[in-house]
Write a protein that holds these residues in place. Structure first.
Motif, short mmCIF file in Angstrom:
data_model
loop_
_atom_site.label_atom_id
_atom_site.label_comp_id
_atom_site.label_asym_id
_atom_site.label_seq_id
_atom_site.Cartn_x
_atom_site.Cartn_y
_atom_site.Cartn_z
N ASP A 523 -1.83 -10.52 6.46
CA ASP A 523 -1.81 -9.38 5.54
C ASP A 523 -0.42 -8.73 5.56
O ASP A 523 0.20 -8.59 6.61
CB ASP A 523 -2.87 -8.35 5.96
N ASN A 524 0.06 -8.34 4.40
CA ASN A 524 1.40 -7.76 4.29
C ASN A 524 1.39 -6.32 3.78
O ASN A 524 2.43 -5.80 3.35
CB ASN A 524 2.28 -8.60 3.36
N GLY A 525 0.24 -5.70 3.80
CA GLY A 525 0.10 -4.36 3.21
C GLY A 525 1.06 -3.34 3.82
O GLY A 525 1.71 -2.57 3.10
N ASN A 526 1.13 -3.32 5.14
CA ASN A 526 2.00 -2.32 5.77
C ASN A 526 3.47 -2.69 5.62
O ASN A 526 4.34 -1.81 5.49
CB ASN A 526 1.66 -2.18 7.26
N ALA A 527 3.79 -3.99 5.59
CA ALA A 527 5.17 -4.42 5.38
C ALA A 527 5.68 -3.98 4.01
O ALA A 527 6.83 -3.57 3.86
CB ALA A 527 5.29 -5.93 5.53
N LEU A 528 4.81 -4.06 3.00
CA LEU A 528 5.19 -3.59 1.66
C LEU A 528 5.51 -2.09 1.68
O LEU A 528 6.47 -1.64 1.05
CB LEU A 528 4.07 -3.88 0.66
N ALA A 529 4.69 -1.33 2.40
CA ALA A 529 4.92 0.11 2.49
C ALA A 529 6.22 0.42 3.23
O ALA A 529 6.98 1.31 2.85
CB ALA A 529 3.73 0.78 3.17
N LEU A 530 6.49 -0.35 4.29
CA LEU A 530 7.72 -0.13 5.07
C LEU A 530 8.96 -0.46 4.25
O LEU A 530 9.98 0.23 4.36
CB LEU A 530 7.69 -1.00 6.33
N ALA A 531 8.87 -1.51 3.44
CA ALA A 531 10.03 -1.92 2.64
C ALA A 531 10.42 -0.87 1.61
O ALA A 531 11.58 -0.84 1.15
CB ALA A 531 9.75 -3.25 1.95
N ALA A 532 9.49 -0.02 1.24
CA ALA A 532 9.76 0.99 0.21
C ALA A 532 10.20 2.33 0.80
O ALA A 532 10.47 3.27 0.05
CB ALA A 532 8.51 1.19 -0.66
N LEU A 533 10.29 2.42 2.12
CA LEU A 533 10.57 3.71 2.73
C LEU A 533 11.98 4.23 2.43
O LEU A 533 12.22 5.44 2.42
CB LEU A 533 10.38 3.63 4.25
N ASP A 534 12.95 3.31 2.22
CA ASP A 534 14.31 3.81 1.97
C ASP A 534 14.43 4.53 0.64
O ASP A 534 15.39 5.26 0.40
CB ASP A 534 15.34 2.67 2.04
N ASP A 535 13.45 4.33 -0.24
CA ASP A 535 13.45 5.05 -1.52
C ASP A 535 12.43 6.17 -1.55
O ASP A 535 12.19 6.77 -2.61
CB ASP A 535 13.16 4.07 -2.68
#
Length: 627
Positions: A523-535
């Motif tokens: 599952d990549n759900g949390n990775a997707l959320a982490l990748a968007a944190l810089d914005d």
């Protein structure tokens, strides 16, 4: 005949001295601070012979130093300001290069890290992607530490510059005081070379400290700093010394020792090179350190929060990815109480990174801006259950008892970038998966499908408990048998810190299960959320992203460097004009001196002919007498 000889001799002597003055000017063409000299001639008093006065030749009345006090004063003022701006420009440019260059700036490792998180979200179970993300996290943390170290080095250079400047200032002040003594109480009769030497030394001194020079009656010069403190008064020179900052012993300040007393100098009132160093430290270096630390802390804390909302490959909730230092709280060296204050970042939206001065007045605590003295709102009582809140930071009186006028300097983010590090070493510990997963019952007949599962509160102790949702009909559902609860199409269902939404409409008897995500999940759900944190807009009250803060830091430093450079260029033009005005009066012009040399040489030759004529006349007389 004797009158003729005396007249010729006076002319020879006068023109000889005038020639010496011209040669002295030419010899000192490249002497710094030299003012050209001019010989003043005057006719000798005549002798009365009954029929009238007969002239007795010429005499030197003065060797005049060509100087304009107004032009010298303008040049002196310009020199101190130019030295300050040039020093500020040079140091600011070094920070600008540090942040703007790809090899040393933060942008490249920052992008590399978040790109690696995005890559992981495409292959959450891939070991290579996990290794890459961990390596990029270490690279980002290393770059933060390197930048902080470089900025600390510049702070050390400021200290070194102050120490070297103090030595030069004391040397120059002592020599100026000695020259004041040699020149005495009447500068009208002083050597022009001594006056030039003193003016040159004063110019050098003002180049270090700024300020001005004021002439006393009689001509002695008193020199003062830009803040009005005396460096030289008559034949007495004050002593400039360095002192340690009461909150930061590693940082030097300036003080003046005069008449047995030490006066701490207002760092904002200094000029010259030393003022430029102090201004650079307070207006460019410290804000850069604070903002770099704020970005590092904000990124690390935001990422840690997001990382702890996921599950790693061992099926466990994520831990902190970054180690974050606590904000600095430094006690004043003069505190007499035993109080110890500790701080932690509480609210990133309000976290400014600006320094705060805490002071205990004997009955209550007050917060203010250490630079301006302006009051800052301080709430809470300082206990563990009700900490003080100021600029997004929580403060606790951890131990001890404060005494009246005890002070503490809160530096929320200064130096924080130098202590950021990666907290995990095992790539499998990267929490890329969502903590819970959802599944639909095999016998579902409705068109409702799970379209979104989000974790709203990762700290909920029941987050990963298995939960069954069953729909009684299209408008009602139960959770683990509890209910029924009303439902409408598109409505979000929240429970145990998670929430889900359904596409279309469920039918009676449809069921859905929410359960914990197991080990080795792809599952990549949390990775997707982490990748968007810089914005994510988490700073400045939710109006600024982390990416925006990085750009703002680079812009802030670059703008400060350019402004200092523009100001230095403008001041250089003013300096050139002031120097030209001084040189037009005091400077040595070789063409003029050559013309004077030829004119005086011819005059000297003519005077020699007068002496020769007197000698011939005398010899004629002697010959007549001998016959």
């Amino acid at each position: 005949m004797s009158n003729l000889l005396a007249t010729g001799s006076s002319a020879l002597l006068a023109f000889q001295r005038a020639l010496s003055t011209v040669s002295h000017n030419v010899a000192n063409l490249n002497t710094p601070g030299y003012s050209r000299q001019r010989t003043e001639f005057a006719a000798r008093d005549g002798t009365y012979f009954g029929y009238g006065y007969q002239g007795n030749g010429v005499q030197i009345t003065d060797v005049r130093r060509m100087a304009d006090s107004l032009a010298t004063s303008r040049l002196l003022d310009s020199t101190g300001e130019l030295s300050r701006l040039q020093q500020l420009s040079v140091m600011s440019s070094r920070i600008d290069v540090l942040f703007s260059e790809t090899a040393t700036g933060i942008s490249a490792p920052w992008s590399g890290f978040f790109d690696s998180v995005s890559a992981l979200s495409s292959n959450a179970a891939g070991s290579a992607d996990r290794e890459s993300m961990l390596a990029q996290a270490n690279a980002l943390a290393t770059r933060f530490r390197q930048l902080d170290s470089h900025l600390d080095s510049l702070d050390g250079e400021v200290n070194q510059g102050l120490v070297a400047g103090v030595s030069e200032v004391n040397r120059l002040a002592t020599e100026i005081a000695q020259l004041n003594g040699r020149i005495g109480s009447n500068s009208a009769h002083a050597s022009g070379d001594l006056l030039d030497r003193r003016d040159y030394l004063v110019s050098q001194l003002v180049g270090f400290t700024g300020g001005n020079a004021i002439a006393q009656d009689g001509g002695q010069l008193n020199v003062f700093t830009a803040g009005g403190q005396p460096l030289v008064v008559g034949t007495a020179a004050s002593k400039l010394v360095t002192t340690t900052d009461p909150y930061r012993p590693d940082r030097l300040q300036l003080a003046l020792e005069t008449s047995g007393q030490r006066v701490n100098l207002d760092q904002r009132a200094m000029g010259g090179q030393m003022g430029g160093l102090l201004e650079f430290r307070s207006t460019v270096l410290d804000p850069a350190l604070a903002e770099l630390g704020r970005i590092a802390v904000s990124m690390a804390q935001t990422f840690n929060t997001g990382h702890k909302a996921g599950v790693d490959q061992y099926g466990q909730m994520g831990a902190d990815l970054f180690n974050i230092p606590a904000p600095r709280v430094a006690a004043h060296a003069g505190n007499s109480g035993s109080a110890v204050v500790q701080a932690s970042v509480a609210d990133l939206a309000s976290f400014t990174g600006g320094n705060v001065l805490l002071r205990y007045d004997g009955s209550a605590w007050q917060a203010s801006n250490p630079d301006t003295g302006a009051a800052i709102a301080l709430s809470g009582s300082g206990t563990a259950t009700d900490p003080w809140q100021v600029n997004g930071v929580s403060l606790v009186l951890a131990s001890g008892t404060p005494a009246t006028n005890d002070r503490f300097l809160l530096q929320p983010s200064a130096g924080a970038a130098g202590a950021i590090s990666v907290a995990i070493t095992d790539p499998a510990r990267i929490a890329a998966a969502t903590p819970v997963r959802s599944s639909a019952g095999l016998g579902n007949t409705g068109s409702g499908k799970l379209s979104g599962l989000a974790v709203n509160d990762a700290s909920n102790p029941s987050l990963r408990d298995s939960v069954d949702i069953e729909f009684l009909d299209a408008g009602q559902y139960t959770i683990d048998g509890a209910g029924p609860f009303a439902y409408s199409a598109g409505q979000s269902i929240s429970y145990n810190g998670w929430s889900i939404t359904l596409d279309a409409a469920p039918a009676a008897g449809d069921s859905f299960t929410i359960s914990a995500t197991g080990a080795n999940s792809s599952d990549n759900g949390n990775a997707l959320a982490l990748a968007a944190l810089d914005d994510a807009r988490i700073l400045n009250g939710g109006s600024l992203t982390l990416n925006g803060a990085i750009g703002g830091l680079t812009t802030m430093v670059g703008s400060a460097a350019r402004q200092a450079d523009y100001s230095a260029e403008a001041q250089q033009a003013i300096q050139d004009q002031a120097q030209a005005a001084r040189d037009s009066v005091s400077g040595v012009n070789l063409d003029e001196e050559a013309a004077d040399l030829m004119r005086l040489q011819q005059a000297y030759q003519a005077a020699a002919q007068i002496v020769s004529a007197a000698d011939n006349t005398f010899q004629t007389l002697l010959s007549a007498v001998r016959r």
